[in-house]
Design a protein around this motif. Structure first.
Motif, PDB file in Angstrom:
ATOM      1  N   VAL A  52      49.487  -0.094  23.018  1.00 49.69           N
ATOM      2  CA  VAL A  52      49.182   1.092  23.814  1.00 49.69           C
ATOM      3  C   VAL A  52      48.881   0.644  25.236  1.00 49.69           C
ATOM      4  CG1 VAL A  52      47.561   3.000  24.126  1.00 49.69           C
ATOM      5  CG2 VAL A  52      48.310   2.359  21.822  1.00 49.69           C
ATOM      6  N   VAL A  62      41.338   2.513  20.325  1.00 52.57           N
ATOM      7  CA  VAL A  62      42.389   3.503  20.072  1.00 52.57           C
ATOM      8  C   VAL A  62      42.174   4.161  18.706  1.00 52.57           C
ATOM      9  CG1 VAL A  62      44.879   3.860  19.821  1.00 52.57           C
ATOM     10  CG2 VAL A  62      44.018   2.262  21.539  1.00 52.57           C
ATOM     11  N   ILE A  75      44.399   5.860  28.897  1.00 52.46           N
ATOM     12  CA  ILE A  75      43.502   4.785  28.474  1.00 52.46           C
ATOM     13  C   ILE A  75      43.082   4.001  29.710  1.00 52.46           C
ATOM     14  CG2 ILE A  75      43.254   2.698  27.102  1.00 52.46           C
ATOM     15  CD1 ILE A  75      43.485   5.134  25.395  1.00 52.46           C
TER      16      ILE A  75
END
Length: 255
Positions: free
Chosen positions: A51, A18, A3
């Motif tokens: 994340v 996401v 990411i």
């Protein structure tokens, strides 16, 4: 996959981004009996943990593939631990009654609305977007109603499709921010996006009118609804989120 840091939101990757990646994985695992794309009708994601920049892996599987309706599920993991679970319903179009009870609000067009930049320390991901509030309500403006309404498009002017709509459904700050003057963490625990048949024909124009409002908050949780319309007033998608409302301002992390 990794990411990009530019998609950070508060203390982790932007949830809508996401979830859009999860939708891509769900769609890619669907074989398709005719070889033609099958429109997505709804996608849901449960966020198990923030994340970060570790490798993110998606494992998707088809639960059922029918002639008209199919379902898939996905799990995303980092460092061997799950960070997201999700599912989607795909369905081919057909004949049927048409009805809508959610007309687009009467607001000025995007070109008549002033640009607005979200603080980078709270929403670094907003560098990918152009946001133009369509009313006087602003995040941290100390207003009287938990609602924000704005025109939004991607900075690269990409046309809107299902995956980009998932991002935009989660692009505005929590609607409670319209009431507050000091930020506090309000992370999303669950996000579900329902798409209308307006998306079936393919990508639409680059602008979407996005409204987010808090329907209820209490006990450290909030329920929020979002609606997205095209520039010509067609309803594109509806979204619903469950958010945790945490104490204190927290410490945003963008590194």
């Amino acid at each position: 996959m990794l990411i990009d840091r530019s998609w950070t939101s508060w203390s982790g990757a932007h949830g809508g981004y996401v979830a859009a990646l999860a939708l891509a994985a769900l769609h890619d695992c669907l074989p398709g009996r005719t070889g033609h794309p099958v429109p997505v009708r709804t996608v849901g994601a449960h966020f198990l943990a923030p994340v970060d920049q570790q490798p993110l892996r998606f494992a998707a599987r088809v639960l059922r593939e029918g002639r008209r309706t199919s379902m898939s599920a996905v799990t995303a993991s980092q460092g061997g631990a799950p960070v997201l679970t999700g599912s989607a319903v795909f369905g081919r179009g057909g004949s049927g009654p048409a009805y809508t009870d959610l007309p687009a609000p009467a607001v000025p067009p995007p070109g008549d609305c002033p640009p607005f930049a979200l603080p980078a320390d709270l929403a670094l991901f907003a560098s990918h977007l152009e946001i133009r509030p369509a009313t006087d309500a602003r995040p941290l403006g100390g207003g009287e109603r938990a609602e924000l309404l704005a025109w939004i498009r991607f900075a690269d002017r990409r046309p809107l499709d299902a995956r980009s709509l998932v991002v935009l459904a989660d692009a505005l700050p929590p609607a409670l921010f319209a009431l507050w003057t000091v930020p506090r963490p309000v992370p999303t625990a669950e996000l579900t996006v329902h798409f209308t048949d307006a998306v079936d024909a393919g990508p639409t124009s680059d602008w979407a009118l996005v409204r987010i409002r808090t329907e209820h908050a209490g006990g450290g949780w909030a329920i929020e609804n979002s609606a997205l319309w095209s520039t010509d007033g067609r309803l594109l998608a509806l979204a619903r989120q469950a958010r945790a409302v945490r104490e204190g301002s927290g410490t945003p992390r963008v590194e």
